[in-house]
Structure formats: C-alpha cells, structure tokens
Scaffold this active site. Structure first.
Site: not given
Length: 543
Positions: A66, A120, A318
C-alpha cells in the site's frame, strides 16, 4: 469599462470551465470487475462508468504494497527513487521535497481534498496525509476506522465475537451503527454538495478501504455471490522450480482468528479448499459492496449537475492473489498482485456531454469525436500507475516534464501522460508507446519467515530485491542482493530468476527461466531492468 468587464467575464468563464477531478482509489482491488471480463464479478456501477471511459486492460503498480505504491503514483516516482519500500519512510524528510499530484493541482488553483485512504496513514505520509503540502482542506478519516480489527465478527457460538478474516456483518450491530467506507461516502457527498456551485475547480480523492482485509462487509451483499459459483484456482500449488524467495507466506491472514484456527503448518501448508472458497466469496462480496458505494458517489455528481464537468479516474493501489500459486494477498511480483484496474472517464472525450449543456456552456467550438463506443474504449497497451500524475496534469493544462538524470527536480514524472494513447484509441490510430512495465518487491531472506516479516520487511531488514519487468509477451523477475544502508541492488549477483510466457501461460504457473533457449531473452530483459525506468519511456523503448 466595457472591455474590462468583458475580460473579467471571460476569465470567470475560463475558470468555470476548468475540469473537476474525482480520483477514486479502491484498496487491494484486482481486476475483479465485469468491465474487465471477470464473469464472477457483480459490479454494475463501475461497469457503467467504464462504458463512458477509457479502460486500460494492462495497467500495473510499481510495488504490491500500500504505502510504497500510493506514494509512487502520487509523486510519479518509482520506489527506488523514493527509497520507500515499507511504511516507515517519508520522502520529503529522507529523500527529496518532491511535488505530489494534489499539491501540483493545489498550487495551480484547485481545491484539493483527501477522504479516506489516499496516502497510506502513518509515517510514510508524515502522520498527516502529507498536509498541508497536498491538501487545501483537512484530510478526512472515518471515526469507525479505529474498529478496523475489533472483534465484531460472528462465530458459531452466538455470544462470541472474533477478529476474523471472513466477517459479514449487520451494519446496525457495528460500533456507531456504520462502517468506515459508508462514512467515507457520506463525507465525499458532503464535499461535492459544498463545492458543486463553486467556480474554483476541485480535485477530490476518495480512498475506499475494502476489499482490504479483514473482509468486513454488510451481510446483504452475499446474495450476489452464492458460494457454489467459486472454485479454488488450478493448479492450487506452488511451482516446483520457483525459488522460495518469491513466495509470500500471507502472514497478515494468519493473524486472523478463523485462519489461525485452521492450525496450518508454516509456511507451506495450504488453506483447505473449503475455507479458500469462503475467502474468494468474501473478496468478491467486498468488491460488490464498494461498487454500490461508488455508484452512490457517481449519482451524487449527476444530482448536483457536475458530472459533465468532472473527469473520473478509478484505480487500485495493487492487485491481490486469491489462491493462485497457493498464495494469498499482495506482497509479490506476480501479475495478479501487480495488475490493477485503471478507468478514466473524460467529458467530451471518452463520452459526449448532452447537446443542450454543450450549446450553453461550451464556447470554445472544439471538434469532438462524432461517435464513441457504448462499451467504453478498451486500451490494451501496457501502462503504469506512475503515468496517472502526468495524465491528470495534462488534462488540467498544467503539464509536468519527465525527470532528468538527476531525478531531484521538485516537480517531474518518471512516467508519461496517457493522453496520446486515449486520443489515438478514439481515432483508431496507433501511437508510439512503452511496451513494458517495471515493478519490484523486497525480501529479508531467501526463505519465508514471520520474524522478520517476509511480506512486509522494514528497510533495514531488506537483503534482496526482486525486480520484475512485464512486456507484451513475458514477465521476467530477477532477485538480486540489496544493501539497505546504501539502498542499492547488487546486479553482479543473481539469487533467482523467473520467466513466464503469457502467450502460453497467463497464470504464470510455469517458470521457463532455466531453459537454455531463453538465455538471450533473459539477458536483454535483465539489462533493461538494470538500466532502469528510462528505457521504458515510449521514445526509448526498443524491445
């Protein structure tokens, strides 16, 4: 006086015509969408968006984790440039004061807002979501995020609650009678309502948290995904001639109480197929839940009459393995972990505004495509997430340059704008383009481990780096020693190699790296990886 008023009105009109941007990031979303041909998916709202969009079928993240991925595409710099491979580095402090996508728009007159998981949270974004650099308003995180791993999952014992991986719930029984993604949607709708009539354009980034684990979703969405439609991928096993360094032991899943109760021997014992099917079912159900929220968000644009002036970009950070190679989650260089959805919907380019609205508002008299595909514009060229920043900058008429050799420019890109691809696809023309994507993943050793964590090693623990290159036909991965202090790989030594032929093996189940006939190809692909990202750019790519 007349001319002064004329120019004031003209400037006001130009500002009003500037496109808004809605940037939707869905956490851990593989291409499990109907618009990507996944027949098990139920995603009517994202699929409907795709009918008015460019759909990039071969888009790839730069690292399947992440924080590194998000910082990479939000700065348009690769992980090796940011030197960020974990959750514990902040590029402005440790590497350079690189401009971010929202910061660039903010500096050029946009209102920028972060809602949910965009950067993040934590040290990798300076515990502030990179504020105040990137955002003109305070970033929003849902209150119920604090209950992310709380024991709220029902078990067979009615009075017992657990911290499970698979966790369908009733919303009214949750803390605060809601869920984080519902809070995120509510705040995003509030922002749109507040700014709908402003002449100042906005960049709204909305980061939905699911289908990130735990799979905590409203139980009612299970009706779209009966268990009998799911099977474990075949072959459900780790390939014999692939080094253990490539294996990710899904440590995060093992912490969940329902997975721990399986008493699996670390690291190779597989999740039983019966439970594996429950995981797959819950993943798809979580995606449908988020699709419903996306639909409500898009509907808000229509209700407020700003859809016609808003470009929508939908991506994931992702992909996610669902039993392929008998592994789960991200944390690898496999295609299924790096390939992501990328959908871009641009008013009057990928779809036409209504004639009435254009006649009233569009005074520029540009020539627009006379007909557009009802099913969207499918683009099969290889693209990367770091291409998003320069694409949005292009659309906002504030383009950024490609980074020079020094790589220390404040505002530049290690990707390239996708606009030539979109325009060429509309005209059914070909265009010179990159035909490879580069990614990477770190490991603390050649064998799977819990301490240090093979899936999420800290920088000081990294002893090897797996560099991977995806071409039109192949994926090649080379694992080399890595020096964490200097943050550089040792290209003079090879730990392991992988090579997959996508013409014959789309699932990447047969490693052909050790066949002599591929020696020349491997050498060329290794040299491209060693040379770096510049060889990927359209004008330099010769493979």
């Amino acid at each position: 006086m007349f001319y002064i008023l004329y120019f004031i009105n003209l400037i006001t009109w130009c500002i009003a015509q500037k496109q808004n941007f809605l940037f939707i990031i869905i956490d851990d979303l593989r291409t499990a969408l109907g618009s990507y041909g996944d027949t098990k998916a139920y995603t009517p709202n994202i699929d409907r968006l795709a009918t008015k969009a460019a759909i990039f079928s071969e888009a790839f993240a730069q690292q399947a984790l992440c924080a590194p991925s998000r910082n990479s595409f939000l700065t348009s710099r690769r992980p090796d440039t940011l030197q960020l491979y974990d959750f514990y580095s902040y590029w402005r402090k440790d590497v350079g004061n690189f401009t971010t996508l929202p910061q660039h728009l903010k500096n050029n007159g946009y209102i920028t807002k972060s809602i949910g998981k965009v950067f993040h949270p934590g040290f990798s974004s300076n515990n502030s979501d990179d504020s105040p650099y990137s955002w003109s308003e305070t970033p929003f995180h849902p209150f119920t995020e604090r209950y992310k791993d709380a024991p709220v999952c029902r078990t067979s014992v009615r009075t017992l609650l657990a911290q499970n991986l698979v966790c369908p719930v009733k919303i009214l029984s949750m803390p605060n009678k809601t869920l984080p993604d519902i809070e995120i949607l509510r705040e995003a709708k509030r922002f749109l309502f507040k700014h709908a009539k402003n002449t100042t354009p906005f960049f709204l980034a909305v980061g939905f948290q699911k289908p990130h684990i735990p799979f905590k979703y409203p139980r009612r969405y299970l009706k779209y995904h009966p268990l009998n439609k799911f099977q474990v991928p075949k072959p459900y096993k780790w390939s014999k001639n692939v080094s253990t360094i490539a294996y990710n032991p899904w440590n995060d899943l093992r912490k969940r109480e329902d997975v721990a109760a399986l008493n699996l021997k670390f690291p190779w014992e597989k999740i039983p197929k019966s439970f594996a099917r429950l995981i797959i079912q819950s993943y798809y159900t979580s995606v449908t839940y988020i699709d419903d929220l996306v639909g409500k968000l898009l509907n808000q644009l229509e209700v407020l009459s700003i859809r016609q002036n808003t470009t929508i970009i939908l991506i994931s950070d992702h992909g996610w393995s669902l039993g392929e190679h008998a592994v789960w989650a991200k944390y690898s260089n496999y295609n299924v972990a790096l390939r992501v959805p990328l959908i871009i919907s641009i008013p009057d380019l990928t779809f036409e505004k209504s004639r009435e609205r254009r006649d009233v508002n569009d005074l520029s008299k540009k020539n627009y495509p006379s007909s557009l595909k009802k099913d969207g514009i499918n683009i099969n060229s290889i693209v990367e997430l770091i291409d998003i920043f320069p694409t949005i900058a292009d659309l906002a008429n504030i383009s950024i340059p490609v980074c020079t050799d020094g790589n220390m420019q404040t505002t530049c890109s290690e990707g390239t704008t996708l606009m030539p691809l979109i325009r060429a696809a509309l005209k059914k023309e070909s265009v010179s383009w990159k035909n490879m994507a580069i990614g990477q993943y770190p490991r603390p050793s050649s064998k799977p481990s819990i301490h240090p964590n093979s899936d999420e090693p800290r920088l000081k623990e990294i002893k090897a780096m797996g560099y991977t290159i995806r071409t039109i036909k192949h994926r090649y991965t080379i694992w080399v020693p890595f020096k964490p202090d200097a943050k550089v790989p040792d290209w003079n030594s090879t730990i392991a190699e992988e090579l997959y032929n996508h013409d014959k093996d789309k699932g990447e189940n047969r490693n052909v790296a050790y066949f002599q006939k591929y020696a020349k190809l491997k050498k060329k692909l290794k040299s491209l990886l060693q040379y770096g990202w510049r060889k990927v750019l359209p004008n330099n790519s010769n493979f």
